[in-house]
Design a protein around this motif. Structure first.
Motif, PDB file in Angstrom:
ATOM      1  N   TRP A  89     -16.381 -33.475 -41.539  1.00 28.97           N
ATOM      2  CA  TRP A  89     -15.312 -34.445 -41.853  1.00 28.97           C
ATOM      3  C   TRP A  89     -14.011 -33.724 -42.182  1.00 28.97           C
ATOM      4  CZ3 TRP A  89     -12.684 -35.543 -46.532  1.00 28.97           C
ATOM      5  CH2 TRP A  89     -11.904 -36.697 -46.504  1.00 28.97           C
ATOM      6  N   LEU A  90     -14.093 -32.670 -42.991  1.00 33.79           N
ATOM      7  CA  LEU A  90     -12.889 -31.905 -43.327  1.00 33.79           C
ATOM      8  C   LEU A  90     -12.230 -31.342 -42.083  1.00 33.79           C
ATOM      9  CD1 LEU A  90     -14.027 -29.878 -46.497  1.00 33.79           C
ATOM     10  CD2 LEU A  90     -12.362 -31.743 -46.433  1.00 33.79           C
ATOM     11  N   GLU A  91     -13.031 -30.857 -41.166  1.00 37.45           N
ATOM     12  CA  GLU A  91     -12.492 -30.221 -39.957  1.00 37.45           C
ATOM     13  C   GLU A  91     -11.920 -31.223 -38.973  1.00 37.45           C
ATOM     14  OE1 GLU A  91     -14.030 -27.445 -36.205  1.00 37.45           O
ATOM     15  OE2 GLU A  91     -15.364 -27.857 -37.899  1.00 37.45           O
ATOM     16  N   ARG A  92     -12.596 -32.349 -38.825  1.00 34.72           N
ATOM     17  CA  ARG A  92     -12.217 -33.289 -37.765  1.00 34.72           C
ATOM     18  C   ARG A  92     -11.259 -34.395 -38.204  1.00 34.72           C
ATOM     19  NH1 ARG A  92     -15.724 -33.135 -33.268  1.00 34.72           N
ATOM     20  NH2 ARG A  92     -17.440 -31.653 -33.498  1.00 34.72           N
ATOM     21  N   LYS A  93     -11.398 -34.856 -39.426  1.00 36.78           N
ATOM     22  CA  LYS A  93     -10.636 -36.034 -39.838  1.00 36.78           C
ATOM     23  C   LYS A  93      -9.374 -35.718 -40.628  1.00 36.78           C
ATOM     24  CE  LYS A  93     -11.806 -39.515 -38.887  1.00 36.78           C
ATOM     25  NZ  LYS A  93     -11.594 -40.265 -37.625  1.00 36.78           N
ATOM     26  N   LEU A  94      -9.217 -34.488 -41.107  1.00 39.55           N
ATOM     27  CA  LEU A  94      -8.019 -34.165 -41.883  1.00 39.55           C
ATOM     28  C   LEU A  94      -6.980 -33.415 -41.064  1.00 39.55           C
ATOM     29  CD1 LEU A  94      -9.381 -33.174 -45.414  1.00 39.55           C
ATOM     30  CD2 LEU A  94      -8.662 -35.392 -44.556  1.00 39.55           C
ATOM     31  N   SER A  95      -7.285 -33.172 -39.819  1.00 39.09           N
ATOM     32  CA  SER A  95      -6.332 -32.472 -38.965  1.00 39.09           C
ATOM     33  C   SER A  95      -5.027 -33.255 -38.855  1.00 39.09           C
ATOM     34  CB  SER A  95      -6.937 -32.278 -37.565  1.00 39.09           C
ATOM     35  OG  SER A  95      -6.015 -31.652 -36.702  1.00 39.09           O
ATOM     36  N   GLY A  96      -3.910 -32.590 -39.113  1.00 47.06           N
ATOM     37  CA  GLY A  96      -2.610 -33.235 -39.018  1.00 47.06           C
ATOM     38  C   GLY A  96      -2.183 -33.967 -40.277  1.00 47.06           C
ATOM     39  N   ARG A  97      -3.040 -34.001 -41.296  1.00 45.68           N
ATOM     40  CA  ARG A  97      -2.656 -34.668 -42.539  1.00 45.68           C
ATOM     41  C   ARG A  97      -1.743 -33.763 -43.360  1.00 45.68           C
ATOM     42  NH1 ARG A  97      -6.320 -38.815 -43.699  1.00 45.68           N
ATOM     43  NH2 ARG A  97      -4.875 -39.412 -45.343  1.00 45.68           N
ATOM     44  N   ALA A  98      -1.085 -34.349 -44.345  1.00 44.28           N
ATOM     45  CA  ALA A  98      -0.179 -33.591 -45.199  1.00 44.28           C
ATOM     46  C   ALA A  98      -0.945 -32.483 -45.929  1.00 44.28           C
ATOM     47  CB  ALA A  98       0.492 -34.520 -46.201  1.00 44.28           C
ATOM     48  N   PRO A  99      -0.331 -31.306 -46.107  1.00 41.50           N
ATOM     49  CA  PRO A  99      -1.011 -30.196 -46.798  1.00 41.50           C
ATOM     50  C   PRO A  99      -1.566 -30.586 -48.154  1.00 41.50           C
ATOM     51  CG  PRO A  99       1.004 -29.415 -45.761  1.00 41.50           C
ATOM     52  CD  PRO A  99       0.999 -30.910 -45.620  1.00 41.50           C
ATOM     53  N   ALA A 100      -0.824 -31.396 -48.907  1.00 38.90           N
ATOM     54  CA  ALA A 100      -1.289 -31.802 -50.232  1.00 38.90           C
ATOM     55  C   ALA A 100      -2.561 -32.642 -50.130  1.00 38.90           C
ATOM     56  CB  ALA A 100      -0.200 -32.596 -50.953  1.00 38.90           C
ATOM     57  N   THR A 101      -2.646 -33.497 -49.110  1.00 33.93           N
ATOM     58  CA  THR A 101      -3.847 -34.315 -48.903  1.00 33.93           C
ATOM     59  C   THR A 101      -5.034 -33.442 -48.545  1.00 33.93           C
ATOM     60  OG1 THR A 101      -2.529 -36.206 -48.152  1.00 33.93           O
ATOM     61  CG2 THR A 101      -4.849 -36.193 -47.544  1.00 33.93           C
ATOM     62  N   ILE A 102      -4.816 -32.485 -47.653  1.00 37.70           N
ATOM     63  CA  ILE A 102      -5.896 -31.576 -47.247  1.00 37.70           C
ATOM     64  C   ILE A 102      -6.401 -30.789 -48.449  1.00 37.70           C
ATOM     65  CG2 ILE A 102      -6.456 -29.552 -45.846  1.00 37.70           C
ATOM     66  CD1 ILE A 102      -4.457 -30.575 -43.775  1.00 37.70           C
ATOM     67  N   GLU A 103      -5.473 -30.304 -49.263  1.00 38.19           N
ATOM     68  CA  GLU A 103      -5.865 -29.535 -50.442  1.00 38.19           C
ATOM     69  C   GLU A 103      -6.660 -30.391 -51.425  1.00 38.19           C
ATOM     70  OE1 GLU A 103      -3.806 -26.899 -54.052  1.00 38.19           O
ATOM     71  OE2 GLU A 103      -2.552 -27.873 -52.534  1.00 38.19           O
ATOM     72  N   ARG A 104      -6.216 -31.617 -51.639  1.00 33.25           N
ATOM     73  CA  ARG A 104      -6.888 -32.499 -52.599  1.00 33.25           C
ATOM     74  C   ARG A 104      -8.295 -32.863 -52.123  1.00 33.25           C
ATOM     75  NH1 ARG A 104      -3.344 -35.970 -52.627  1.00 33.25           N
ATOM     76  NH2 ARG A 104      -4.219 -37.611 -51.323  1.00 33.25           N
ATOM     77  N   LYS A 105      -8.425 -33.226 -50.862  1.00 32.37           N
ATOM     78  CA  LYS A 105      -9.726 -33.626 -50.331  1.00 32.37           C
ATOM     79  C   LYS A 105     -10.684 -32.444 -50.233  1.00 32.37           C
ATOM     80  CE  LYS A 105      -8.741 -37.865 -50.206  1.00 32.37           C
ATOM     81  NZ  LYS A 105      -9.372 -38.738 -51.232  1.00 32.37           N
ATOM     82  N   THR A 106     -10.160 -31.276 -49.896  1.00 32.53           N
ATOM     83  CA  THR A 106     -11.004 -30.083 -49.847  1.00 32.53           C
ATOM     84  C   THR A 106     -11.549 -29.763 -51.230  1.00 32.53           C
ATOM     85  OG1 THR A 106      -9.741 -29.175 -47.975  1.00 32.53           O
ATOM     86  CG2 THR A 106     -11.078 -27.628 -49.246  1.00 32.53           C
TER      87      THR A 106
END
Length: 407
Positions: A89-106
């Motif tokens: 999910w992290l690899e496929r669904k967060l692509s192109g999202r804001a860096p802050a969103t990626i960091e928070r979800k990771t």
């Protein structure tokens, strides 16, 4: 099932009805083995998965599940674990999202979901497992909004796996987020505290930031990327404005809030896109700030012409939220205001002060960019006052002229 040939240990090898698969005793491994024919693979070879179990009943149930999964298009087997689902999910669904969103979800995945649920087979995950996970988060002292976000992330992970036919149902949807540690309630500065903060911040860049926030109610994600081209301090016909352009007509001083640091620069809602009039006091502060900003940047060897951001860094980029918070906290301490404060509470302060001065719910909602007055009333309003008048001049009246020069 039909009886087969008796083996050396007296156990009978069982042959299932046609289409149910076959079950036999594996002497070498000391367990029952079942297999079932489910057609052919893309390469033409037979698809005949096998399962193991301590009893024939257990094996028969596993064979039935295999057949049902195959008929429903669900991936066979149960080796797919929550950890793998989370990383997919992290690899496929967060692509192109804001860096802050990626960091928070990771962080949510790596710090909470994988350590607690990562080893569980996704098909075997139960609502009780998720409930236990939620309880563990409350024991860690997490606040209710944080627990809710983590549950939402788990739901998205399983939904993604569900869409890839990895699992039959999303068990996380059957669980509600429990109440965690009580969140700190947002608060607002009183009029005297607001004056104290403005006085304490004089001579610092954040003085203009605080003044703009208190006098206009812009969100912190809107003020940090605010550009000079959208800041019109002297929009007088045929004169060069602070925005760098010449206006064809006289206009009241204003800022255009159409951008934020959110994904693709969008504001929180369409209603958040607004043009806000500036009181005389903030015009004076921002005008002086613009002059000083140019001098300071030139003095330190940074770009001093064509500056893009009102509150930018030395490299003329958007300042990080944590740096703004750090500067603001130092000012509240200097002003002698007790407690922990964040920059978003300047927006709450604006709403409360406007309400104190008699502004209507509709006016405040327009100024802060709320789609509904109910949001203003229930979330941002700290004091309720009857309707008296409207307009940006209300806070000029509240603060009074020359208060910064008072002893």
């Amino acid at each position: 099932m039909t009886e087969g040939k008796e083996n050396t240990k007296g156990r009978t090898r069982k042959q299932a009805r046609r289409g149910d698969g076959s079950i036999y005793w594996d002497e070498a491994n000391g367990c029952y083995v079942g297999s079932i024919s489910l057609g052919y693979k893309p390469d033409g070879s037979r698809l005949r998965p096998s399962v193991r179990g301590a009893t024939m009943k257990e094996v028969r149930a596993k064979l039935k599940e295999l057949k049902e999964d195959y008929d429903d298009g669900i991936e066979l087997g149960d080796k797919y674990a929550v950890e793998q689902a989370a990383r997919d999910w992290l690899e496929r669904k967060l692509s192109g999202r804001a860096p802050a969103t990626i960091e928070r979800k990771t962080t949510e995945v790596e710090k909470y979901i994988i350590p607690r649920l990562g080893k569980a087979k996704l098909k075997r995950l139960t609502p009780d497992d998720v409930d236990d996970f939620m309880v563990s988060l409350t024991k860690k002292g997490l606040r209710t909004p944080t627990i809710t976000m983590i549950l939402g992330t788990l739901r998205r992970i399983i939904r993604h796996a569900e869409s890839r036919n990895k699992v039959r149902r999303n068990v996380a949807m059957l669980v509600d987020a429990p109440e965690g540690k009580e969140s700190r309630q947002s608060k607002s500065l009183t009029l005297d505290q607001a004056k104290a903060v403005l006085k304490a911040s004089q001579g610092k860049w954040i003085h203009a930031y605080i003044a703009l926030s208190i006098f206009t109610g812009v969100r912190t994600e809107e003020s940090r990327p605010l550009k000079w081209e959208n800041t019109h301090l002297n929009p007088v016909k045929d004169e060069t404005c602070s925005c760098g352009r010449v206006h064809p007509e006289n206009l009241p001083p204003h800022v255009v809030v159409w951008r934020s640091v959110r994904k693709r620069g969008e504001t929180k809602t369409l209603k958040s896109r607004r043009t806000v009039g500036l009181p005389d006091f903030i015009v004076e502060i921002l005008t002086a700030y613009q002059v000083e900003q140019r001098k300071r940047r030139e003095r330190n060897g940074y770009k001093s012409e064509g500056i893009v951001y009102v509150f930018g860094t030395r490299y003329d980029t958007v300042m990080e939220a944590r740096n703004v918070r750090r500067f603001f906290r130092s000012v509240t301490e200097l002003a002698g205001i007790p407690g922990e404060w964040t920059t978003r509470e300047l927006r709450h302060t604006f709403v409360s002060l406007m309400s104190d001065q008699g502004a209507s719910d509709e006016l405040i909602a327009d100024l802060v960019g709320h789609a509904k007055t109910s949001t203003t009333r229930t979330v941002y309003r700290h004091q309720l006052r009857p309707v008296i008048t409207t307009g940006a001049e209300l806070l000029d009246k509240a603060f009074g002229k020359g208060f910064l020069d008072e002893g």
